[in-house]
Design an enzyme around this catalytic site. Structure first.
Site, PDB file in Angstrom:
ATOM      1  N   ARG A 103       7.594   0.537  13.250  1.00 20.39           N
ATOM      2  CA  ARG A 103       8.120   0.084  11.947  1.00 20.39           C
ATOM      3  C   ARG A 103       9.249  -0.935  12.119  1.00 20.39           C
ATOM      4  NH1 ARG A 103       5.573   3.490   8.255  1.00 20.39           N
ATOM      5  NH2 ARG A 103       5.136   5.528   9.144  1.00 20.39           N
ATOM      6  N   ASN A 142       8.013  -5.810  -0.752  1.00 20.86           N
ATOM      7  CA  ASN A 142       7.903  -4.614   0.078  1.00 20.86           C
ATOM      8  C   ASN A 142       6.414  -4.460   0.366  1.00 20.86           C
ATOM      9  OD1 ASN A 142       7.779  -2.215   1.389  1.00 20.86           O
ATOM     10  ND2 ASN A 142       9.023  -1.073  -0.098  1.00 20.86           N
ATOM     11  N   ASP A 163       1.112 -15.558   6.750  1.00 21.37           N
ATOM     12  CA  ASP A 163       0.599 -16.909   6.566  1.00 21.37           C
ATOM     13  C   ASP A 163       0.594 -17.295   5.089  1.00 21.37           C
ATOM     14  OD1 ASP A 163       0.222 -17.190   9.267  1.00 21.37           O
ATOM     15  OD2 ASP A 163      -1.958 -16.980   9.218  1.00 21.37           O
ATOM     16  N   ARG A 219      13.259   4.671  12.332  1.00 20.28           N
ATOM     17  CA  ARG A 219      12.022   5.442  12.323  1.00 20.28           C
ATOM     18  C   ARG A 219      11.172   5.115  13.561  1.00 20.28           C
ATOM     19  NH1 ARG A 219       9.395   4.908   6.531  1.00 20.28           N
ATOM     20  NH2 ARG A 219       8.159   6.621   7.401  1.00 20.28           N
ATOM     21  N   GLU A 260      12.460  -9.636   2.148  1.00 28.47           N
ATOM     22  CA  GLU A 260      11.713  -8.432   2.547  1.00 28.47           C
ATOM     23  C   GLU A 260      12.582  -7.214   2.276  1.00 28.47           C
ATOM     24  OE1 GLU A 260      10.155  -8.531   6.590  1.00 28.47           O
ATOM     25  OE2 GLU A 260      10.446  -6.368   6.759  1.00 28.47           O
ATOM     26  N   ARG A 266       5.592  12.611  -2.907  1.00 31.14           N
ATOM     27  CA  ARG A 266       5.767  13.229  -1.587  1.00 31.14           C
ATOM     28  C   ARG A 266       6.871  12.487  -0.857  1.00 31.14           C
ATOM     29  NH1 ARG A 266       1.274  12.019   1.660  1.00 31.14           N
ATOM     30  NH2 ARG A 266       2.380  13.183   3.247  1.00 31.14           N
ATOM     31  N   HIS A 284      12.702  -2.818   2.220  1.00 28.92           N
ATOM     32  CA  HIS A 284      12.132  -1.493   2.499  1.00 28.92           C
ATOM     33  C   HIS A 284      13.059  -0.431   1.927  1.00 28.92           C
ATOM     34  CE1 HIS A 284       9.109  -3.233   5.025  1.00 28.92           C
ATOM     35  NE2 HIS A 284      10.052  -3.973   5.563  1.00 28.92           N
ATOM     36  N   ALA A 308       3.169  -0.825   4.881  1.00 31.46           N
ATOM     37  CA  ALA A 308       2.712  -0.895   6.272  1.00 31.46           C
ATOM     38  C   ALA A 308       2.141  -2.267   6.636  1.00 31.46           C
ATOM     39  CB  ALA A 308       1.683   0.196   6.537  1.00 31.46           C
ATOM     40  N   HIS A 350       4.043  -4.528   9.025  1.00 37.39           N
ATOM     41  CA  HIS A 350       3.976  -4.351  10.476  1.00 37.39           C
ATOM     42  C   HIS A 350       2.643  -4.807  11.061  1.00 37.39           C
ATOM     43  CE1 HIS A 350       7.249  -1.869   9.140  1.00 37.39           C
ATOM     44  NE2 HIS A 350       6.448  -0.955   8.637  1.00 37.39           N
ATOM     45  N   PRO A 401       0.789  -1.231   0.000  1.00 38.41           N
ATOM     46  CA  PRO A 401       0.000   0.000   0.000  1.00 38.41           C
ATOM     47  C   PRO A 401       0.824   1.286   0.000  1.00 38.41           C
ATOM     48  CG  PRO A 401      -0.164  -1.152   2.098  1.00 38.41           C
ATOM     49  CD  PRO A 401       0.500  -2.092   1.143  1.00 38.41           C
ATOM     50  N   ASN A 402       0.328   2.213  -0.787  1.00 41.29           N
ATOM     51  CA  ASN A 402       0.829   3.586  -0.894  1.00 41.29           C
ATOM     52  C   ASN A 402       2.128   3.727  -1.687  1.00 41.29           C
ATOM     53  OD1 ASN A 402      -1.311   4.820   0.628  1.00 41.29           O
ATOM     54  ND2 ASN A 402      -0.433   3.833   2.424  1.00 41.29           N
ATOM     55  N   TYR A 462      11.717   8.443   0.914  1.00 43.89           N
ATOM     56  CA  TYR A 462      11.602   7.415  -0.126  1.00 43.89           C
ATOM     57  C   TYR A 462      12.274   7.791  -1.445  1.00 43.89           C
ATOM     58  CZ  TYR A 462       8.058   5.890   3.212  1.00 43.89           C
ATOM     59  OH  TYR A 462       7.416   5.501   4.356  1.00 43.89           O
TER      60      TYR A 462
HETATM   61  O1  CA2 Z   1      10.469   2.030   3.577  1.00 43.30           O
HETATM   62  C1  CA2 Z   1       9.614   1.327   2.996  1.00 43.30           C
HETATM   63  O2  CA2 Z   1       9.796   0.834   1.889  1.00 43.30           O
HETATM   64  C2  CA2 Z   1       8.255   1.103   3.668  1.00 43.30           C
HETATM   65  O3  CA2 Z   1       7.825  -0.218   3.360  1.00 43.30           O
HETATM   66  C3  CA2 Z   1       7.304   2.130   3.065  1.00 43.30           C
HETATM   67  C4  CA2 Z   1       5.912   2.120   3.707  1.00 43.30           C
HETATM   68  C5  CA2 Z   1       6.016   2.168   5.227  1.00 43.30           C
HETATM   69  O4  CA2 Z   1       4.726   2.004   5.800  1.00 43.30           O
HETATM   70  C6  CA2 Z   1       6.942   1.112   5.779  1.00 43.30           C
HETATM   71  O5  CA2 Z   1       7.026   1.275   7.181  1.00 43.30           O
HETATM   72  C7  CA2 Z   1       8.329   1.233   5.175  1.00 43.30           C
HETATM   73  C8  CA2 Z   1       5.088   3.312   3.243  1.00 43.30           C
HETATM   74  C9  CA2 Z   1       5.037   3.514   1.768  1.00 43.30           C
HETATM   75  C10 CA2 Z   1       4.410   4.861   1.497  1.00 43.30           C
HETATM   76  O6  CA2 Z   1       5.066   5.428   0.384  1.00 43.30           O
HETATM   77  C11 CA2 Z   1       4.827   6.755   0.122  1.00 43.30           C
HETATM   78  C12 CA2 Z   1       5.565   7.317  -0.887  1.00 43.30           C
HETATM   79  C13 CA2 Z   1       5.395   8.636  -1.185  1.00 43.30           C
HETATM   80  C14 CA2 Z   1       4.476   9.416  -0.487  1.00 43.30           C
HETATM   81  C15 CA2 Z   1       3.737   8.842   0.518  1.00 43.30           C
HETATM   82  C16 CA2 Z   1       3.914   7.496   0.820  1.00 43.30           C
END
Ligand code: CA2
Length: 158
Positions: free
Chosen positions: A120, A83, A96, A116, A107, A22, A109, A86, A89, A14-15, A27
């Site tokens: 996380r 990847n 499973d 962080r 895995e 952003r 990230h 979220a 976590h 997700p995301n 990232y």
């Molecule tokens: O560091 C990573 O790759 C994460 O998997 C990214 C997840 C975060 O929940 C993990 O703790 C670590 C979040 C991805 C969200 O990506 C965005 C990118 C640009 C703007 C907003 C969110």
């Protein structure tokens, strides 16, 4: 004898479709398409294709893990770079799914999750993964693809 693998799965949660829009400090500035191209280049250097996907939906990711498991069992795929965002976590269901299909997983990230928020630093996935790469940005995906290929070369038939 196991068939020569033709692909590697790269599943994003997700995301991660928001990459490049952003949070560049966390990232980077690259988009999901940039990440896809990076994975495709890393896989091509090893003679396989990268099947790169992203979903914001837990059930869809579970279905893709099952598919990757089937293709890995058939010798078609080297395994999966995951990847899960979220869901890493939070999702016992995705853990499973991985252990249920005996899928070799690394895995990944983009950010260093251990530098962080404390939540996380917990991963439901890590105990069923071969290894974890965090904080190396898109390079981490390339390292993971390389590691899956090396593992297959060292343990043919697994
Ligand atoms: O560091 C990573 O790759 C994460 O998997 C990214 C997840 C975060 O929940 C993990 O703790 C670590 C979040 C991805 C969200 O990506 C965005 C990118 C640009 C703007 C907003 C969110």
């Amino acid at each position: 004898m196991t068939a020569a693998a033709t692909k590697v799965h790269v599943l994003n949660g997700p995301n991660l479709n928001l990459l490049g829009t952003r949070e560049p400090g966390l990232y980077g500035t690259g988009t999901l398409d940039d990440l896809r191209r990076r994975c495709e280049a890393a896989a091509a250097a090893l003679g396989v294709e990268a099947d790169v996907r992203q979903s914001n939906h837990e059930g869809e990711l579970i279905d893709w893990v099952h598919e990757a498991g089937r293709e890995t069992a058939a010798g078609v795929s080297l395994g999966a770079v995951l990847n899960l965002g979220a869901y890493t976590h939070t999702s016992i269901a995705l853990r499973d799914a991985v252990s249920g299909v005996s899928l070799p997983v690394i895995e990944v990230h983009l950010s260093n999750v251990h530098a962080r928020e404390a939540f996380r630093g917990r991963s439901y996935l890590a105990p069923v993964a071969i290894g974890v790469i965090a904080g190396m940005g898109p390079d981490g995906y390339a390292y993971a693809i390389d590691a899956l290929a090396r593992r297959r070369a060292q343990q043919p038939g697994t």
